[in-house]
Design a protein around this motif. Sequence first.
Motif, short mmCIF file in Angstrom:
data_model
loop_
_atom_site.label_atom_id
_atom_site.label_comp_id
_atom_site.label_asym_id
_atom_site.label_seq_id
_atom_site.Cartn_x
_atom_site.Cartn_y
_atom_site.Cartn_z
N PRO A 285 0.80 -1.23 0.00
CA PRO A 285 0.00 0.00 0.00
C PRO A 285 0.83 1.28 0.00
O PRO A 285 1.78 1.40 0.78
CB PRO A 285 -0.83 -0.12 1.29
CG PRO A 285 -0.85 -1.57 1.60
CD PRO A 285 0.46 -2.12 1.14
N GLU A 286 0.48 2.20 -0.87
CA GLU A 286 1.03 3.56 -0.83
C GLU A 286 0.29 4.32 0.27
O GLU A 286 -0.94 4.30 0.32
CB GLU A 286 0.84 4.26 -2.17
CG GLU A 286 1.61 3.67 -3.33
CD GLU A 286 3.08 4.07 -3.32
OE1 GLU A 286 3.45 4.95 -2.50
OE2 GLU A 286 3.84 3.52 -4.13
N THR A 287 1.04 5.01 1.14
CA THR A 287 0.39 5.75 2.22
C THR A 287 -0.18 7.08 1.73
O THR A 287 -1.10 7.62 2.33
CB THR A 287 1.37 5.99 3.37
OG1 THR A 287 2.47 6.77 2.91
CG2 THR A 287 1.87 4.67 3.93
N PHE A 288 0.37 7.62 0.65
CA PHE A 288 -0.20 8.80 -0.01
C PHE A 288 -0.10 8.62 -1.52
O PHE A 288 -1.07 8.42 -2.21
CB PHE A 288 0.47 10.10 0.43
CG PHE A 288 -0.12 11.30 -0.27
CD1 PHE A 288 -1.35 11.79 0.15
CD2 PHE A 288 0.52 11.91 -1.35
CE1 PHE A 288 -1.93 12.89 -0.52
CE2 PHE A 288 -0.04 12.99 -2.00
CZ PHE A 288 -1.27 13.48 -1.59
N CYS A 289 1.08 8.68 -2.07
CA CYS A 289 1.45 8.54 -3.48
C CYS A 289 1.60 9.89 -4.17
O CYS A 289 0.72 10.37 -4.89
CB CYS A 289 0.52 7.65 -4.28
SG CYS A 289 1.32 7.05 -5.82
N ASN A 309 -3.70 4.02 -0.23
CA ASN A 309 -4.36 5.30 -0.43
C ASN A 309 -4.69 5.57 -1.90
O ASN A 309 -5.42 6.52 -2.19
CB ASN A 309 -3.48 6.44 0.10
CG ASN A 309 -4.22 7.77 0.15
OD1 ASN A 309 -5.29 7.85 0.75
ND2 ASN A 309 -3.69 8.79 -0.51
N LEU A 310 -4.16 4.78 -2.81
CA LEU A 310 -4.32 5.10 -4.23
C LEU A 310 -5.79 5.24 -4.64
O LEU A 310 -6.14 6.22 -5.31
CB LEU A 310 -3.60 4.05 -5.08
CG LEU A 310 -3.21 4.51 -6.50
CD1 LEU A 310 -2.27 5.70 -6.45
CD2 LEU A 310 -2.56 3.36 -7.26
N PRO A 311 -6.68 4.32 -4.27
CA PRO A 311 -8.09 4.52 -4.66
C PRO A 311 -8.70 5.79 -4.07
O PRO A 311 -9.51 6.45 -4.73
CB PRO A 311 -8.79 3.27 -4.11
CG PRO A 311 -7.71 2.26 -3.94
CD PRO A 311 -6.48 3.04 -3.57
#
Length: 377
Positions: A285-289, A309-311
């Motif tokens: 999982p990306e925490t922000f991106c 966080n991507l979606p």
Amino acid sequence: MNSSMPRTIAFVLFSYAPGEPAGYERAVGALAEGCRRLGITPLIITSGPAEAGDADHPDMVRLSSLTLPRPILKPDILAALEDPEPVRVELRRLLADHEADLVVWVDALYGLGYLDAAPEGVPTILQVHKVRGDDYFDRAIAAATTVCPISPFMESEAREQGYETSAWTIVPNALFAPAQPAEREERERLRTQGPVRIVSRAEPYKGLAELLEALPADWTRPVELVLAAAGFEYWPGMQDEVFGAVRAAAVKRPDVVTVLEALPWQEVQPFFAGAAATIIASYEPETFCNAAAEAMSTGAPVVGIGIGNLPHLVADGGVMVSAEQGPGGIWPALSELLEDADRYHATSQSAVARTAFHAPDEVVRQMLAAVATTLTH
């Protein structure tokens, strides 16, 4: 904080370096830009030793009591902070000497938030880029005036780990520049002819080698990948391994794939402005991106694996595939988007709209509002 608009905001992150291709560092750089746009002086406190070019960054101050090698490994951090008192004393002195009106601990450990080193009466913000669930994290939360997770995903992760988040305020990472989308005619040209552009640091969990390995045999559009080494690693040689795997995958498709050198922070958005779309292939999982937000701000849609966080960040500004589909599902989803002009342009417009609140000065205002709300309760 004496007024709604402080004179100096200090950001503490001991791994900071200008241009560092990593999320925490990039986030600080953008917030510092937001401060400047509002007439606030940013102060960035980081670890030593001094490096060539430091004089070009007068807003950055290095701690003499904390020195770390490059690349940094976690054992180096823990060893350097075995006796944290000299760091706490120096940090408090620097904040007082520079008359910081607000202190932002960029992380519980990496941002030294657990040391509780702010001078008396100076409010503090703990940013949550990662939920650590350890003693450092707990101490940093207890000491902070305000806790600001950088995304809805980070807040939900904290709740799932048993933290009480009702008083926390989500403040997202900032862009270096406000959204600047291409005109419709240029965006249409990019849809039909533009390259796919990807910007990433060399981390195995970004899924880059796997993405290139999954490239369909009939893919003809250029794929341009900016790959950069950061100043920290999870294990020795990690980044060399990633570079090797990516280049081995890229050399199989020299007709379309190009691996490019790192870009300065301020050049990432202009780079994305010339892209048909970008891909986020992270399988953790990306925490922000940041890269997704940067691409979206130019109108380049994001196609990626719908975890973390991507979606939340992308929503209708791109297309998500499932973790089960993985990188093999990304290319068909991207092809379908590029081939449907109406859907593509609607997605592009949504991408731009979703980054409206990520302009650097706007995010600093959100941060100030968060701490002001805490202080009035």
